[in-house]
Design an enzyme around this catalytic site. Structure first.
Site: not given
Length: 478
Positions: A371-373
């Site tokens: 969900v984050e990168n």
């Protein structure tokens, strides 16, 4: 060899209310810890970091953000043009309960998110909602010392029950706390804890952790009662570590570092404290205070999936003072001589993402969600043939290499629900409160001094990501 991602794979982007909405004083919103942290999100009362202020100040770029609050239709249309299947956003707790301990919710805040979810539905974009993303109500920090106080469990329950009920037919995927393990390193930003870090005992810190984990289990329970079809996950900051040498003591240092993070996913996925942390508690005179029902609540209300952020890996050693420290992250670690770094010192390690996916899946056999990168960089706006743009080949290169490793993990047999790149549109950095640290596919004309028109412009990566989604990842191998 080209690989095509599954048809059901959820492609999209991720944001946080305090970094893009702005409108800090519109429609009855109360103040969060972010609204009084002018120079960066990791500030802590009593520390050598910049102090929080008594009131919001003009140099806090988060007060305006990128004005998503008033421009959400324009931004969601751009996400739809890229082909997003999912959009991760957070609900600002202080839009719903301005002080955190209010008896009744703020209708204007609830109505705003109704409009956002309806706009996403218009384009067939699935919302993925973080319930608490580094924006504890300021009143709860000042009056109760944040999550150090067990009373916050009840205030959080009231909040999540309200939004679960309101949006039970509009949102399916929920996350309880953003990067919940970060509270060990940034207790004010992550947990609203006002105590001077140098005076905050391990006993009080891990008791606060317990309160958050109980609250997360309670939210999972309440959510499944309100809508059994809800998919509720935890969200942790993933940071794999490598030993600096083949010395077994370095491998032991890696294990100890990673256990600090596994603690949080272990508790969310298995519902009980693991043995390694029990030894740590014993050796550090920590005795977690359980209320009646805590153990049963946590054991019986484990998460449906595990989500995480991934930006970098680190190295570890039993003698870290002998090496150069890693830069740019709140969790420490040693610089890895085999990896390049971003402008902010975050070491770039695509293979580390494949390792994280395999390690989590082997450990829990639960679906995973990245969900984050993303890559923060100082983009330069230029005049292109179709108007202002950014030639951000460095971002395309970063994302392409990481997504290829996601494809490798899928072929390894890992169940991955989706991928939301951090900051699909430029927003204010959590760690530095800068606009110049840009992540987006969409450039926002706003500068670190607060100037700018807030106009939106597509970067080169915009059409690149659009093609990745259109081809289900096959274009990654072109």
């Amino acid at each position: 060899m080209a690989y095509t991602f599954p048809d059901h794979f959820l492609w999209g982007g991720a944001t946080a209310a305090n970094q893009l909405e702005g409108a800090y004083n519109q429609d009855g919103k109360g103040l969060s810890v972010q609204d009084v942290t002018p120079k960066g999100g990791v500030a802590q009362p009593g520390s050598s970091s910049p102090l929080i202020t008594d009131e919001p100040t003009a140099d806090n770029l988060k007060l305006i953000g990128i004005d998503f609050y008033n421009r959400y239709k324009e931004d969601i249309a751009l996400f739809a043009e890229m082909g997003f299947k999912v959009f991760r956003l957070s609900i600002a707790w202080t839009r719903i309960f301005p002080n955190g301990d209010d008896q009744e919710p703020n209708e204007a805040g609830l109505a705003f998110y109704d409009k956002v979810f309806d706009e996403l539905a218009k384009y067939g974009i699935e919302p993925l909602v973080t319930l608490s993303h580094y924006e504890t109500p300021l009143n709860l920090a000042r009056k109760y010392n944040g999550w150090a106080n067990r009373d916050l469990i009840g205030f959080y329950e009231r909040y999540v029950r309200t939004v679960f009920t309101r949006y039970k037919n509009k949102v399916k995927y929920w996350l309880t706390f953003n990067e919940v393990n970060s509270v060990l390193h940034a207790p004010f930003m992550s947990g609203g804890i006002m105590t001077d870090p140098e005076k905050l005992s391990k006993q009080d810190l891990y008791q606060a952790v317990h309160h958050e984990l109980v609250a997360s289990a309670l939210a999972t329970k309440v959510g499944h009662e309100i809508n059994p079809d809800f998919k509720i996950g935890c969200m942790v900051l993933a940071m794999p570590a490598y030993p600096m040498t083949a010395n077994p003591l370095d491998q032991l240092a890696v294990r100890e570092f990673e256990n600090q993070n596994y603690l949080f996913s272990d508790l969310h996925a298995r519902g009980k404290y693991p043995n390694y942390i029990k030894r740590y508690f014993k050796e550090n005179d920590i005795e977690i205070q359980f209320a009646d029902g805590d153990k049963e609540l946590m054991l019986e209300n484990t998460v449906d999936f595990i989500s995480f952020s991934y930006y970098m890996s680190v190295a570890e050693a039993h003698n870290p003072e002998a090496y150069e420290s890693g830069r740019g992250n709140i969790m420490g670690g040693i610089a890895n001589p085999y990896l390049e770094a971003s402008e902010w010192g975050w070491q770039i390690d695509p293979i580390g993402l494949r390792l994280v996916l395999n390690d989590f899946y082997d450990r829990y056999q639960l679906p995973l969600f990245i969900v984050e990168n993303g890559l923060g960089a100082k983009d330069v706006l230029i005049q292109g043939p179709d108007g202002p743009t950014v030639e951000d080949d460095y971002r395309i290169d970063y994302l392409q290499k990481h997504l290829v490793q996601v494809g490798e993990a899928l072929q390894d047999g890992v169940e991955v629900l989706g991928y939301t790149t951090w900051g699909p549109i430029d927003l204010v950095s959590a760690s530095t409160a800068e606009l110049s640290k840009r992540y987006g596919f969409i450039y926002v004309d706003r500068n670190d001094d607060g100037s700018g028109s807030l106009e939106r412009y597509k970067k080169k990566s915009f059409n690149w990501y659009k093609k990745v989604i259109e081809t289900k990842g096959a274009s990654l191998y072109d």
